[in-house]
Design a protein around this motif. Structure first.
Motif, PDB file in Angstrom:
ATOM      1  N   GLY A 157       0.776  -1.223   0.000  1.00  0.00           N
ATOM      2  CA  GLY A 157       0.000   0.000   0.000  1.00  0.00           C
ATOM      3  C   GLY A 157       0.805   1.269   0.000  1.00  0.00           C
ATOM      4  N   ILE A 158       0.540   2.135   0.973  1.00  0.00           N
ATOM      5  CA  ILE A 158       1.089   3.480   0.990  1.00  0.00           C
ATOM      6  C   ILE A 158       2.607   3.478   1.084  1.00  0.00           C
ATOM      7  N   ALA A 159       3.177   2.640   1.944  1.00  0.00           N
ATOM      8  CA  ALA A 159       4.625   2.644   2.147  1.00  0.00           C
ATOM      9  C   ALA A 159       5.374   2.352   0.851  1.00  0.00           C
ATOM     10  N   ALA A 160       4.913   1.375   0.085  1.00  0.00           N
ATOM     11  CA  ALA A 160       5.572   1.052  -1.183  1.00  0.00           C
ATOM     12  C   ALA A 160       5.431   2.195  -2.180  1.00  0.00           C
ATOM     13  N   THR A 161       4.274   2.834  -2.183  1.00  0.00           N
ATOM     14  CA  THR A 161       4.056   3.972  -3.074  1.00  0.00           C
ATOM     15  C   THR A 161       5.001   5.114  -2.731  1.00  0.00           C
ATOM     16  N   LEU A 162       5.121   5.415  -1.442  1.00  0.00           N
ATOM     17  CA  LEU A 162       5.999   6.496  -1.005  1.00  0.00           C
ATOM     18  C   LEU A 162       7.463   6.181  -1.301  1.00  0.00           C
ATOM     19  N   ALA A 163       7.854   4.922  -1.175  1.00  0.00           N
ATOM     20  CA  ALA A 163       9.244   4.542  -1.439  1.00  0.00           C
ATOM     21  C   ALA A 163       9.586   4.644  -2.916  1.00  0.00           C
ATOM     22  N   THR A 164       8.620   4.389  -3.770  1.00  0.00           N
ATOM     23  CA  THR A 164       8.860   4.371  -5.209  1.00  0.00           C
ATOM     24  C   THR A 164       8.809   5.756  -5.843  1.00  0.00           C
ATOM     25  N   ALA A 165       7.915   6.597  -5.359  1.00  0.00           N
ATOM     26  CA  ALA A 165       7.609   7.869  -6.025  1.00  0.00           C
ATOM     27  C   ALA A 165       8.822   8.760  -6.303  1.00  0.00           C
ATOM     28  N   ALA A 326       3.872  12.211   8.547  1.00  0.00           N
ATOM     29  CA  ALA A 326       4.124  13.610   8.212  1.00  0.00           C
ATOM     30  C   ALA A 326       4.369  13.779   6.721  1.00  0.00           C
ATOM     31  N   ALA A 327       5.081  12.810   6.123  1.00  0.00           N
ATOM     32  CA  ALA A 327       5.375  12.888   4.687  1.00  0.00           C
ATOM     33  C   ALA A 327       4.109  12.775   3.849  1.00  0.00           C
ATOM     34  N   ILE A 328       3.249  11.834   4.209  1.00  0.00           N
ATOM     35  CA  ILE A 328       2.019  11.673   3.438  1.00  0.00           C
ATOM     36  C   ILE A 328       1.092  12.861   3.640  1.00  0.00           C
ATOM     37  N   THR A 329       1.180  13.494   4.810  1.00  0.00           N
ATOM     38  CA  THR A 329       0.426  14.722   5.041  1.00  0.00           C
ATOM     39  C   THR A 329       0.876  15.800   4.058  1.00  0.00           C
ATOM     40  N   GLY A 330       2.195  15.932   3.907  1.00  0.00           N
ATOM     41  CA  GLY A 330       2.719  16.912   2.965  1.00  0.00           C
ATOM     42  C   GLY A 330       2.293  16.652   1.536  1.00  0.00           C
ATOM     43  N   ILE A 331       2.259  15.384   1.161  1.00  0.00           N
ATOM     44  CA  ILE A 331       1.851  15.031  -0.205  1.00  0.00           C
ATOM     45  C   ILE A 331       0.372  15.308  -0.424  1.00  0.00           C
ATOM     46  N   CYS A 332      -0.460  14.843   0.476  1.00  0.00           N
ATOM     47  CA  CYS A 332      -1.904  14.939   0.285  1.00  0.00           C
ATOM     48  C   CYS A 332      -2.418  16.368   0.440  1.00  0.00           C
TER      49      CYS A 332
END
Length: 371
Positions: A157-165, A326-332
Motif C-alpha cells: 500500500g502506501i509505504a511502497a508507493t511512497l518509497a517508489t515515487a 508527516a510525509a504523506i500529510t505533505g503530499i496529500c
C-alpha cells in the motif's frame, strides 16, 4: 569623473541540501510544519490511539493522516507562506522515514516459506504491476500514476508507493491520486473479504493466504483476517505478508531503473546501465542496506522497537510511522479536487481492476495449494 559601474550581480539562488536539509529550508518550512503538518499529525495519532484503546485497528495513523490532509487541502486555501512546510515534510521526512522503515523488513522469511507461498506472492505482485501499467496505457492514464497504483497494490500500500515515487520522479498530484485509490480499495477489502469468507465457508489457510497476499496495508490485513478466520487465519496472513513485503526493494529498484532507461531512450545520452545505476536514489540504497543488516544481524528490540518495529500493543507509534505520516500529510495537502477530477475515474478503475485480478488469481492459487 570616472564612470561607476551600475551593473548588478545576480544573486546565487538558494541551493537545497543534497543529503541533509539546508538551514534556509528548515527556517522557511518551520511555520508550515508547526501550523499545518503538526496539527494534522497530532489529530491522526490521537485517533489512532483511540482505535487501539478500543481494540480496532482498521485505519493506521498514516492512513488517517492522509485522509485528514486531503480534507484540509480541499476545504481550506493554504497560504503561500505555509506551503514550504508540507513540501519539506514530503521531501526530507519521507527519505528518513523510508530508511528507518527498513527495520520492519527482512529476507529471512524467504528461507521458511514453501514454494507454494512464494508462487502466490510472485503472482500477486506481477498481476498488480502489469495490469495497472497495461490498463494505464489503454485508458490514457499518466504512466507514473498507473505504476504507483500497481506498486501500492502489489506490495504494502502506501509505504511502497511512497518509497517508489521519488525514484521515478513522480509529481505530487500523481502520488496523491495513487494513494487515494489504494486507500479506497484497501478499505473496501476490510468489508468484502470477511463477508465472502463467511458466505462460502472458506478454509482458514486459504483465507489467511488470500488476505496476506492481496490486501494492501498491514492493519487492514490483521483486521480482515481476524474477522473472517480468527487467529489461525491471521498467522497464515502474516507469514505471506512478510514474504510479500520482502520484495519491496526489488520492485522499487526495478521501477527506478525502468523509468530511467525509458527516459534515456528518449534522450539517447548515456548507456542504459549507467543511467539505471544513477537513477537509484540514495535513500533507497540506505533502505536496502538497513533491510540487509536486519536480515543478517539481530538488532536489539530496544533500538529497533522505538524506531520502527514496536507493535501497536506496545506503543501506538514509532519514529518511522511518525515521519511517514508527516510525509504523506505533505503530499496529500497538495492534492485538490481539481487534481482528482482529472485523473480520478480512470485511476479508480485501474486500481479496481488491478485489485480484482490480483485478488482472483491469489484466491485461485490459495485454493489449489492450501484448500
Amino acid at each position: 569623473m570616472a564612470e561607476v559601474s551600475t551593473s548588478s550581480t545576480v544573486a546565487n539562488p538558494k541551493k537545497p541540501g543534497k543529503y541533509f536539509p539546508a538551514g534556509w529550508e528548515i527556517s522557511e518550512a518551520m511555520p508550515g510544519l508547526l501550523l499545518i503538518v503538526l496539527p494534522i499529525l497530532v489529530v491522526a495519532e490521537i485517533l489512532w490511539c483511540w482505535e487501539i484503546s478500543n481494540k480496532t485497528t482498521y485505519f493506521v495513523d498514516i492512513f488517517i493522516a492522509a485522509v485528514l490532509a486531503l480534507i484540509v487541502a480541499n476545504v481550506f486555501k493554504i497560504p503561500d507562506r505555509l506551503k514550504a512546510g508540507p513540501s519539506f515534510a514530503q521531501k526530507w521526512f519521507l527519505r528518513l522515514g523510508i530508511i528507518i522503515y527498513g527495520l520492519k523488513f527482512s529476507y529471512s522469511y524467504l528461507a521458511v516459506i514453501g514454494w507454494q507461498g512464494l508462487v502466490v506472492v510472485l503472482v500477486a505482485i506481477a498481476a498488480a504491476v502489469f495490469v495497472s501499467m497495461g490498463l494505464g496505457k489503454i485508458f490514457g492514464l499518466e504512466d507514473k500514476t498507473a505504476s504507483l497504483i500497481g506498486v501500492g497494490t502489489a506490495i504494502c500500500g502506501i509505504a511502497a508507493t511512497l518509497a517508489t515515487a521519488p525514484g521515478i520522479k513522480a509529481k505530487e498530484e500523481q502520488i496523491g491520486v495513487a494513494i487515494g485509490v489504494i486507500l479506497l480499495w484497501g478499505t473496501l477489502a476490510l468489508v468484502a473479504y470477511p463477508a465472502i469468507a463467511v458466505a462460502v465457508h472458506m478454509p482458514t489457510a486459504v483465507y489467511g493466504t488470500w488476505c496476506g497476499a492481496a490486501i494492501h496495508d498491514l492493519p487492514q490485513i490483521v483486521a480482515a483476517s481476524l474477522q473472517g478466520g480468527g487467529n489461525d487465519a491471521l498467522k497464515a496472513a502474516l507469514m505471506v505478508k512478510m514474504i510479500r513485503m520482502a520484495f519491496i526493494i526489488v520492485l522499487v529498484l526495478g521501477m527506478c531503473m525502468y523509468y530511467a532507461i525509458n527516459e534515456n531512450k528518449e534522450s539517447n545520452s548515456q548507456s542504459n546501465l549507467s543511467i539505471a545505476l544513477k537513477s537509484v536514489p540514495a535513500f533507497v540504497i540506505g533502505f536496502f542496506i538497513v533491510v540487509l543488516i536486519n536480515t543478517f544481524f539481530k538488532i536489539p528490540a530496544a533500538i529497533a522497537g522505538p524506531l520502527a518495529t514496536y507493535p501497536a500493543s506496545v506503543t501506538p507509534f514509532t519514529l518511522a510511522s511518525l515521519l511517514l505520516s508527516a510525509a504523506i500529510t505533505g503530499i496529500c495537502l497538495k492534492v485538490t479536487h481539481q487534481t482528482i477530477r482529472v485523473a480520478g475515474f480512470k485511476s479508480i478503475l485501474v486500481g479496481l481492476i488491478a485489485f480484482v485480478v490480483q485478488s482472483g488469481l491469489v484466491l485461485w492459487l490459495s485454493y489449489m495449494f492450501f484448500g
